[in-house]
Design a protein around this motif. Structure first.
Motif, PDB file in Angstrom:
ATOM      1  N   ALA A  72       0.833  -1.204   0.000  1.00 16.58           N
ATOM      2  CA  ALA A  72       0.000   0.000   0.000  1.00 16.58           C
ATOM      3  C   ALA A  72       0.869   1.256   0.000  1.00 16.58           C
ATOM      4  O   ALA A  72       1.990   1.266   0.493  1.00 16.58           O
ATOM      5  CB  ALA A  72      -0.911  -0.008   1.219  1.00 16.58           C
ATOM      6  N   ARG A  73       0.318   2.313  -0.572  1.00 15.44           N
ATOM      7  CA  ARG A  73       1.018   3.597  -0.555  1.00 15.44           C
ATOM      8  C   ARG A  73       1.077   4.118   0.874  1.00 15.44           C
ATOM      9  O   ARG A  73       0.156   3.926   1.650  1.00 15.44           O
ATOM     10  CB  ARG A  73       0.275   4.604  -1.428  1.00 15.44           C
ATOM     11  CG  ARG A  73       0.267   4.241  -2.883  1.00 15.44           C
ATOM     12  CD  ARG A  73      -0.528   5.305  -3.660  1.00 15.44           C
ATOM     13  NE  ARG A  73      -0.818   4.835  -4.979  1.00 15.44           N
ATOM     14  CZ  ARG A  73      -1.945   4.258  -5.344  1.00 15.44           C
ATOM     15  NH1 ARG A  73      -2.924   4.099  -4.494  1.00 15.44           N
ATOM     16  NH2 ARG A  73      -2.114   3.854  -6.583  1.00 15.44           N
ATOM     17  N   LYS A  74       2.155   4.821   1.203  1.00 18.54           N
ATOM     18  CA  LYS A  74       2.308   5.402   2.540  1.00 18.54           C
ATOM     19  C   LYS A  74       2.209   6.918   2.439  1.00 18.54           C
ATOM     20  O   LYS A  74       2.805   7.533   1.573  1.00 18.54           O
ATOM     21  CB  LYS A  74       3.668   5.024   3.138  1.00 18.54           C
ATOM     22  CG  LYS A  74       3.863   3.542   3.331  1.00 18.54           C
ATOM     23  CD  LYS A  74       3.083   3.037   4.518  1.00 18.54           C
ATOM     24  CE  LYS A  74       3.385   1.559   4.728  1.00 18.54           C
ATOM     25  NZ  LYS A  74       2.851   1.067   5.957  1.00 18.54           N
ATOM     26  N   PHE A  75       1.435   7.496   3.328  1.00 14.43           N
ATOM     27  CA  PHE A  75       1.255   8.939   3.394  1.00 14.43           C
ATOM     28  C   PHE A  75       1.498   9.383   4.825  1.00 14.43           C
ATOM     29  O   PHE A  75       1.548   8.561   5.736  1.00 14.43           O
ATOM     30  CB  PHE A  75      -0.170   9.319   2.965  1.00 14.43           C
ATOM     31  CG  PHE A  75      -0.497   8.907   1.567  1.00 14.43           C
ATOM     32  CD1 PHE A  75      -0.177   9.711   0.484  1.00 14.43           C
ATOM     33  CD2 PHE A  75      -1.137   7.698   1.318  1.00 14.43           C
ATOM     34  CE1 PHE A  75      -0.490   9.333  -0.813  1.00 14.43           C
ATOM     35  CE2 PHE A  75      -1.455   7.310   0.027  1.00 14.43           C
ATOM     36  CZ  PHE A  75      -1.121   8.132  -1.046  1.00 14.43           C
ATOM     37  N   LYS A  76       1.627  10.691   5.038  1.00 13.87           N
ATOM     38  CA  LYS A  76       1.832  11.218   6.385  1.00 13.87           C
ATOM     39  C   LYS A  76       0.901  12.402   6.618  1.00 13.87           C
ATOM     40  O   LYS A  76       0.355  12.964   5.662  1.00 13.87           O
ATOM     41  CB  LYS A  76       3.285  11.602   6.616  1.00 13.87           C
ATOM     42  CG  LYS A  76       3.795  12.695   5.707  1.00 13.87           C
ATOM     43  CD  LYS A  76       5.286  12.914   5.918  1.00 13.87           C
ATOM     44  CE  LYS A  76       5.837  14.047   5.113  1.00 13.87           C
ATOM     45  NZ  LYS A  76       5.583  14.062   3.698  1.00 13.87           N
ATOM     46  N   VAL A  77       0.735  12.774   7.877  1.00 11.68           N
ATOM     47  CA  VAL A  77      -0.087  13.926   8.233  1.00 11.68           C
ATOM     48  C   VAL A  77       0.452  15.145   7.488  1.00 11.68           C
ATOM     49  O   VAL A  77       1.658  15.369   7.423  1.00 11.68           O
ATOM     50  CB  VAL A  77      -0.079  14.163   9.761  1.00 11.68           C
ATOM     51  CG1 VAL A  77      -0.753  15.478  10.110  1.00 11.68           C
ATOM     52  CG2 VAL A  77      -0.760  13.012  10.480  1.00 11.68           C
ATOM     53  N   GLY A  78      -0.465  15.900   6.887  1.00  8.56           N
ATOM     54  CA  GLY A  78      -0.101  17.096   6.133  1.00  8.56           C
ATOM     55  C   GLY A  78      -0.015  16.868   4.634  1.00  8.56           C
ATOM     56  O   GLY A  78      -0.033  17.831   3.867  1.00  8.56           O
ATOM     57  N   ASP A  79       0.044  15.603   4.191  1.00  7.41           N
ATOM     58  CA  ASP A  79       0.079  15.328   2.750  1.00  7.41           C
ATOM     59  C   ASP A  79      -1.243  15.737   2.114  1.00  7.41           C
ATOM     60  O   ASP A  79      -2.321  15.531   2.688  1.00  7.41           O
ATOM     61  CB  ASP A  79       0.310  13.845   2.476  1.00  7.41           C
ATOM     62  CG  ASP A  79       1.760  13.413   2.648  1.00  7.41           C
ATOM     63  OD1 ASP A  79       2.620  14.293   2.878  1.00  7.41           O
ATOM     64  OD2 ASP A  79       2.014  12.200   2.567  1.00  7.41           O
ATOM     65  N   HIS A  80      -1.167  16.300   0.911  1.00  3.48           N
ATOM     66  CA  HIS A  80      -2.354  16.671   0.142  1.00  3.48           C
ATOM     67  C   HIS A  80      -2.648  15.516  -0.810  1.00  3.48           C
ATOM     68  O   HIS A  80      -1.781  15.127  -1.594  1.00  3.48           O
ATOM     69  CB  HIS A  80      -2.120  17.978  -0.621  1.00  3.48           C
ATOM     70  CG  HIS A  80      -3.374  18.565  -1.158  1.00  3.48           C
ATOM     71  ND1 HIS A  80      -3.639  18.622  -2.501  1.00  3.48           N
ATOM     72  CD2 HIS A  80      -4.455  19.101  -0.534  1.00  3.48           C
ATOM     73  CE1 HIS A  80      -4.821  19.178  -2.675  1.00  3.48           C
ATOM     74  NE2 HIS A  80      -5.333  19.478  -1.498  1.00  3.48           N
TER      75      HIS A  80
ATOM     76  N   VAL B 104     -12.282  14.117  -5.223  1.00  3.80           N
ATOM     77  CA  VAL B 104     -12.222  14.971  -4.042  1.00  3.80           C
ATOM     78  C   VAL B 104     -10.767  15.074  -3.612  1.00  3.80           C
ATOM     79  O   VAL B 104      -9.999  14.124  -3.772  1.00  3.80           O
ATOM     80  CB  VAL B 104     -13.070  14.377  -2.888  1.00  3.80           C
ATOM     81  CG1 VAL B 104     -13.019  15.265  -1.665  1.00  3.80           C
ATOM     82  CG2 VAL B 104     -14.503  14.153  -3.335  1.00  3.80           C
ATOM     83  N   SER B 105     -10.395  16.228  -3.058  1.00  4.69           N
ATOM     84  CA  SER B 105      -9.036  16.370  -2.539  1.00  4.69           C
ATOM     85  C   SER B 105      -9.095  16.920  -1.128  1.00  4.69           C
ATOM     86  O   SER B 105     -10.069  17.560  -0.719  1.00  4.69           O
ATOM     87  CB  SER B 105      -8.199  17.279  -3.437  1.00  4.69           C
ATOM     88  OG  SER B 105      -8.749  18.574  -3.494  1.00  4.69           O
ATOM     89  N   GLY B 106      -8.039  16.652  -0.378  1.00  8.37           N
ATOM     90  CA  GLY B 106      -7.986  17.112   0.991  1.00  8.37           C
ATOM     91  C   GLY B 106      -6.621  16.871   1.601  1.00  8.37           C
ATOM     92  O   GLY B 106      -5.694  16.424   0.926  1.00  8.37           O
ATOM     93  N   THR B 107      -6.523  17.146   2.889  1.00  4.41           N
ATOM     94  CA  THR B 107      -5.268  17.025   3.611  1.00  4.41           C
ATOM     95  C   THR B 107      -5.396  15.969   4.704  1.00  4.41           C
ATOM     96  O   THR B 107      -6.386  15.955   5.443  1.00  4.41           O
ATOM     97  CB  THR B 107      -4.888  18.377   4.248  1.00  4.41           C
ATOM     98  OG1 THR B 107      -4.812  19.350   3.212  1.00  4.41           O
ATOM     99  CG2 THR B 107      -3.551  18.303   4.960  1.00  4.41           C
TER     100      THR B 107
END
Length: 69
Positions: free
Chosen positions: A2-10, A20-23
């Motif tokens: 799975a892709r990894k993301f972090k807090v603050g990524d758009h 839809v887009s978000g943070t």
């Protein structure tokens, strides 16, 4: 994997209303209750809470549903 993301990524994702887009505001690596449902999460397959750019709506998604925006 799975892709990894972090807090603050758009990020963006598909919803019933279209793209839809978000943070990202939180990363869950353990099962958690959200809007009355238990969401499964682990270190290997985390779930992300995302706040929409256009509304204050918060959604929970796995990394496989998200793309960097």
């Amino acid at each position: 994997m799975a892709r990894k993301f972090k807090v603050g990524d758009h990020v963006s994702w598909n919803s019933e209303a279209g793209r839809v887009s978000g943070t990202i505001i939180a990363v869950h690596t353990r099962d958690f209750d959200y809007k009355g449902h238990t969401h499964r999460a682990s270190d290997a397959d985390p779930q992300y809470e995302i706040k929409s750019d256009k509304t204050d709506h918060v959604a929970a998604h796995k990394g496989s549903a998200l793309h960097h925006a």
